[in-house]
Structure formats: C-alpha cells, structure tokens
Design an enzyme around this catalytic site. Structure first.
Site, PDB file in Angstrom:
ATOM      1  N   ASN A 160     -24.429  46.757  26.123  1.00 16.44           N
ATOM      2  CA  ASN A 160     -23.736  46.381  27.350  1.00 16.44           C
ATOM      3  C   ASN A 160     -22.881  47.511  27.913  1.00 16.44           C
ATOM      4  OD1 ASN A 160     -24.842  43.854  27.423  1.00 16.44           O
ATOM      5  ND2 ASN A 160     -23.113  42.837  26.441  1.00 16.44           N
ATOM      6  N   ARG A 184     -15.887  39.414  25.509  1.00 13.03           N
ATOM      7  CA  ARG A 184     -16.564  38.471  24.613  1.00 13.03           C
ATOM      8  C   ARG A 184     -17.919  38.955  24.095  1.00 13.03           C
ATOM      9  NH1 ARG A 184     -14.393  35.139  28.650  1.00 13.03           N
ATOM     10  NH2 ARG A 184     -12.820  33.685  27.882  1.00 13.03           N
ATOM     11  N   ASP A 185     -18.465  40.012  24.684  1.00 15.71           N
ATOM     12  CA  ASP A 185     -19.785  40.471  24.233  1.00 15.71           C
ATOM     13  C   ASP A 185     -19.878  41.994  24.308  1.00 15.71           C
ATOM     14  OD1 ASP A 185     -22.331  40.140  23.222  1.00 15.71           O
ATOM     15  OD2 ASP A 185     -23.260  39.835  25.176  1.00 15.71           O
ATOM     16  N   LEU A 186     -18.808  42.655  23.885  1.00 12.93           N
ATOM     17  CA  LEU A 186     -18.791  44.118  23.914  1.00 12.93           C
ATOM     18  C   LEU A 186     -19.699  44.664  22.809  1.00 12.93           C
ATOM     19  CD1 LEU A 186     -17.604  46.714  25.138  1.00 12.93           C
ATOM     20  CD2 LEU A 186     -15.736  46.526  23.461  1.00 12.93           C
ATOM     21  N   GLN A 203     -23.451  34.834  25.684  1.00 11.92           N
ATOM     22  CA  GLN A 203     -24.723  35.414  25.247  1.00 11.92           C
ATOM     23  C   GLN A 203     -25.821  34.365  25.324  1.00 11.92           C
ATOM     24  OE1 GLN A 203     -25.439  38.477  24.409  1.00 11.92           O
ATOM     25  NE2 GLN A 203     -27.510  38.135  23.723  1.00 11.92           N
TER      26      GLN A 203
END
Length: 227
Positions: A80, A74-76, A98
């Site tokens: 990260n 979901r937050d690649l 996030q």
C-alpha cells in the site's frame, strides 16, 4: 471521502471517483514506480542506507499527517506504499477494510499489530507496529515471516515472536524498529518522534560519509605530493 479530505506530499492524490453501479472506480495520481512490495520482493532490490532512510522518512511524515487528522490507516504495508519519480513514496489505501483472501501471500496478517490480531480495541499505535514491519522489509529486502503462512505469522506475533534484525543493520535503526513493534502500544513512539529520529540518523550518516570522502581526498593529495 477520506482521500478527498487529505493533502500531503506523501499521501496519494485523489482526482475523482465513478460511483456508477458495477463501475466503482477511484482515480488518483499515477505512481510510475509501482508499490514498495514489488520493488523489494519481486524486483529483488537491495537498498542503501540513505535510500532506506529517505523512504522511511516519507512514510513516517505521511503517517504523521494522517494521525494528526485523526485518520488511522489500519492496513499499512509495503503493498500500500507507492513509489513515484525520484523514488518519492506515497501512502495509499488507508482507512479501508481489507477485502479478499486473508491467506494470500500479500496478506495483512504479516503487518498486523498484536492488539488487532487479538481483536482488542486499538488506536493509531497499531499503525506504528505495521510501520516497524515495513522498516524491517526496507533494511532486509525480505518478506516478513517468509517461512510461515500468514495465519502462522499472526499466531506467532500473538505469542510475542518478532522478526530477526540482522546485526549489520544500523544500531539506531535496529533500536527504532524494536521500539515501534513493542508489545505495549503505549510505549511505541508517535510518528513525529519517528520522523525526528530517522532524520537525525540520515543527517549523521551523511555527515560521516562526507567526512570520509573529504579524508580520502586529502589522503590522495598527500600521496600525489609525495610522488
């Protein structure tokens, strides 16, 4: 809990956590190289194709493992992704929402899939879109949509805008990026396909480089004999 349940060479290793109020901490392995965003954009590194492919393969293998275990990142994004010794890459901060200022320069919007931006239902293919943006970063060493604010970038992606892939990029890599950031999530490849394609590109590149090196060596021998 997610970190605790995973074990893969391309996923950050979890050691423990402190749950005492106001001292919430997660303890993980130390990654001496810092994050990929800083490595590319603050340290101004330009990468050779072989290193681009090795880093991309590591990310793809880690993401394939997560997806096989029904975990959507979901937050690649490059911030990260952490680098260790030998420039091994490991995925961090997955499965988390996030937090903080969504208009910051390191904002998720620059990596976000159109279906997520449009608040539609989405699945693991949203991670594939984000991977395409990271892959574009690797081949260009540029910040995605650097001339746009994060919100402008998000609105542009909603309208179908994609980043420009330089003509100097390996054609198979260019084609893979375009497949991964396709508008229709169903036509995007899964990470097992992506890994196979990246490994084949690397193998072909290494074979070609080895052949060139051998040809140069033979040519030098012929020149020495003629002298």
């Amino acid at each position: 809990m997610i970190l605790r349940s995973v074990n893969h060479e391309n996923v950050i290793r979890f050691y423990g956590a402190c749950t005492k109020h106001r001292k919430y901490l997660i303890v993980t392995e130390y990654m001496a190289g810092g994050n990929l965003y800083d490595f590319l954009h603050k340290q101004k590194n330009t990468l050779k194709l072989s290193l681009i492919l090795r880093i991309a393969i590591g990310i793809s293998k880690g993401m394939d493992y997560l997806h096989q275990n029904n975990i959507i990142h979901r937050d690649l994004k490059s911030a990260n992704l952490l680098l260790g010794d030998g420039q091994v890459v490991k995925i961090a901060d997955f499965g988390l929402s996030q937090e903080g200022d969504m208009t910051s320069e390191n904002c998720t919007y620059r990596w976000m899939a159109p279906e997520v931006i449009n608040h539609k239902s989405y699945d693991h293919k949203a991670d594939v879109f984000s991977f395409a943006i990271v892959l574009w970063e690797l081949v260009t060493s540029k910040v995605p949509y650097e001339n746009l604010t994060p919100l402008q970038a998000a609105l542009s992606v909603r309208q179908g805008l994609r980043l420009v892939i330089p003509s100097s990029v390996h054609p198979r890599l260019s084609k893979l990026i375009q497949r991964c950031w396709g508008e229709n999530p169903h036509t995007r490849p899964v990470f097992s396909e992506i890994t196979a394609e990246l490994e084949d590109i690397l193998q072909t590149f290494q074979a070609a480089s080895s052949s060139k090196g051998s040809h140069r060596h033979t040519k030098q021998k012929i020149q020495m004999k003629s002298q």
